[in-house]
Design a protein around this motif. Sequence first.
Motif, PDB file in Angstrom:
ATOM      1  N   GLU A 470       0.859  -1.178   0.000  1.00 31.42           N
ATOM      2  CA  GLU A 470       0.000   0.000   0.000  1.00 31.42           C
ATOM      3  C   GLU A 470       0.905   1.241   0.000  1.00 31.42           C
ATOM      4  O   GLU A 470       2.121   1.146   0.139  1.00 31.42           O
ATOM      5  N   ALA A 471       0.307   2.433  -0.159  1.00 31.49           N
ATOM      6  CA  ALA A 471       1.092   3.665  -0.136  1.00 31.49           C
ATOM      7  C   ALA A 471       1.831   3.777   1.190  1.00 31.49           C
ATOM      8  O   ALA A 471       1.351   3.308   2.241  1.00 31.49           O
ATOM      9  N   TRP A 472       3.030   4.386   1.157  1.00 34.33           N
ATOM     10  CA  TRP A 472       3.816   4.528   2.380  1.00 34.33           C
ATOM     11  C   TRP A 472       3.008   5.255   3.454  1.00 34.33           C
ATOM     12  O   TRP A 472       2.388   6.295   3.202  1.00 34.33           O
ATOM     13  N   LYS A 514       1.698   5.234  -6.494  1.00 34.42           N
ATOM     14  CA  LYS A 514       1.374   5.750  -5.149  1.00 34.42           C
ATOM     15  C   LYS A 514       2.475   5.533  -4.124  1.00 34.42           C
ATOM     16  O   LYS A 514       2.319   5.898  -2.970  1.00 34.42           O
ATOM     17  N   TRP A 515       3.614   4.948  -4.539  1.00 34.62           N
ATOM     18  CA  TRP A 515       4.578   4.498  -3.541  1.00 34.62           C
ATOM     19  C   TRP A 515       5.729   5.462  -3.282  1.00 34.62           C
ATOM     20  O   TRP A 515       6.712   5.085  -2.664  1.00 34.62           O
TER      21      TRP A 515
END
Length: 539
Positions: A470-472, A514-515
């Motif tokens: 998932e995103a950070w 998104k990362w």
Amino acid sequence: MTTKRISVDLEESLYSRFKARVEYVETSMKDVLTNLISQWVGTWGSNTISHTLAAGEDLRSIANQHYGDPELYLAIAYFNDIAFPVLVQPGPQIQVPEPGTSPSGLVPSTTIPRGMPKNTASADIDAALRRRFKARAAFEGTTMTAWLYDFVTEWTGDWPTKTMSYTVKTGDTLSAIAFRFYNDATKYRVIAHFNGLRDVAMIHAGQQLIIPDPVTLGQLPAGEPPYIFGIHDRGGEHLMAEKGKKGWVIITEKILRNPHDHSGKDYTDLENEGYGVIVRLNHDYHPGGTIPWQDDTGQNYQDFAVRCGNFVQNSPGCHIWIIGNEPNHPNEWPRDEHDQAQMITPEMYADCFKHCYADIHQRQGHEQDQVVVGAAAPWPDKAKYPGNPLGDWVQYLEDILKLLGNKCDGIALHTYTHGSDKKLIRSLATMDPPFDHRNKHFRAYRDFMKAIPASLRGLPVYITETDQDEAWAHSNTGWVQAAYAEIDKWNQEPTHQKIRCLLLYRWEIHASDKWHFSDIPEVQDDFRAALDHDYRWWK
């Protein structure tokens, strides 16, 4: 701790190479065999039930009752240290290991040669481990000896990857020769074992010795930092510079397949500042395909290979080139004008890679460059083909490596967690069936490492992407620190193939991605805390 001896007869060449490599990596035969046996046995035998032997029963009937196969009685006998299984009398309570299960079908991948002179390798290991090992081997219809031979063969592999001949001079000692070639006089046993010398003092002028893997011919290469720290993309390297631990930077390039395109990029700024530079050569991004569409004539792969060679020839500051990315992932498959994807099979990737490998290595000044196998994506099961009907991602990489043989210089991996909890770094959770033998989180990298063929276990391994899937998270959870600690722990084990870097994905901000963490100071602080440790792949 109570110990008990294990032993296996090895042909003389394997015996010499095995003992020499044990000394080379500064471990012991006991530690190597204990580690290999423990990995294979795993938790087998931890689940047991007690069975009191009644009148009229024997071990065969107990095996039939609990396994449905009376021929598995030896597993019960060995697990209980019963020396004479057929003479067991009623009364004693017997532990039945793993009741209700069946053999997995595991068999050794190597066969013990017959009729060759042999030497015996032996070690005293934990008696309980030996008991479980012997029992599980019997449960699988095999023997300890067969597995020990297989373990030694696989671990030794094709070591050494290089040798050098040396003629003994007047006044030489093995210690002095070891210091000359290893910068370590205590490694004289490496030379002694490899050359079959029984008395280390009995060398003489004019004698020819073979020096296995001399490090004075392979010091830390220029452009390859000793630290495992790194970031995906330019821009964040200052975080490593702040701590005085300059690590790695990976840069991805879309180069397409025009064989007349000679353009390149300049990475000398990073190289001159002391960073290790890795460049991934992509044919294109989605939907163009990480490698080109395979046409009937194979021309597309040949054109891409020439384009790779052209790019490398005109891109100073880098000598490590990854070909493509996650070829088992549908997002990386090339698509036609009707948006129909062409699945990249291991055979297709290996074919394309071999063309690129050959073209890059024939370029002047790049003969010693590393051409690295692109990482397989952990967990997607869409790449299904004959021999891999489930789409197992680990088997996909293993099949590629087997097809390439020795025509590769390194291996890239990706590994992630499903969430930001740092406990997931060391989690032993597995995927749902039918992949319940595969790690679900960060330790997916271990599944890939185990799949690397023995002949390639001397190659560098680069983990070029890691994140939380998932995103950070906008918090310093300690995830980054835990990830680097895990890779360092792996590297500390002398029998393990070294992982040279772990690269955080990613620094740059992309609309479709998104990362990124260039705008998340909490993740940067987590990275800084990891950099406080002296995590190196090269000691």
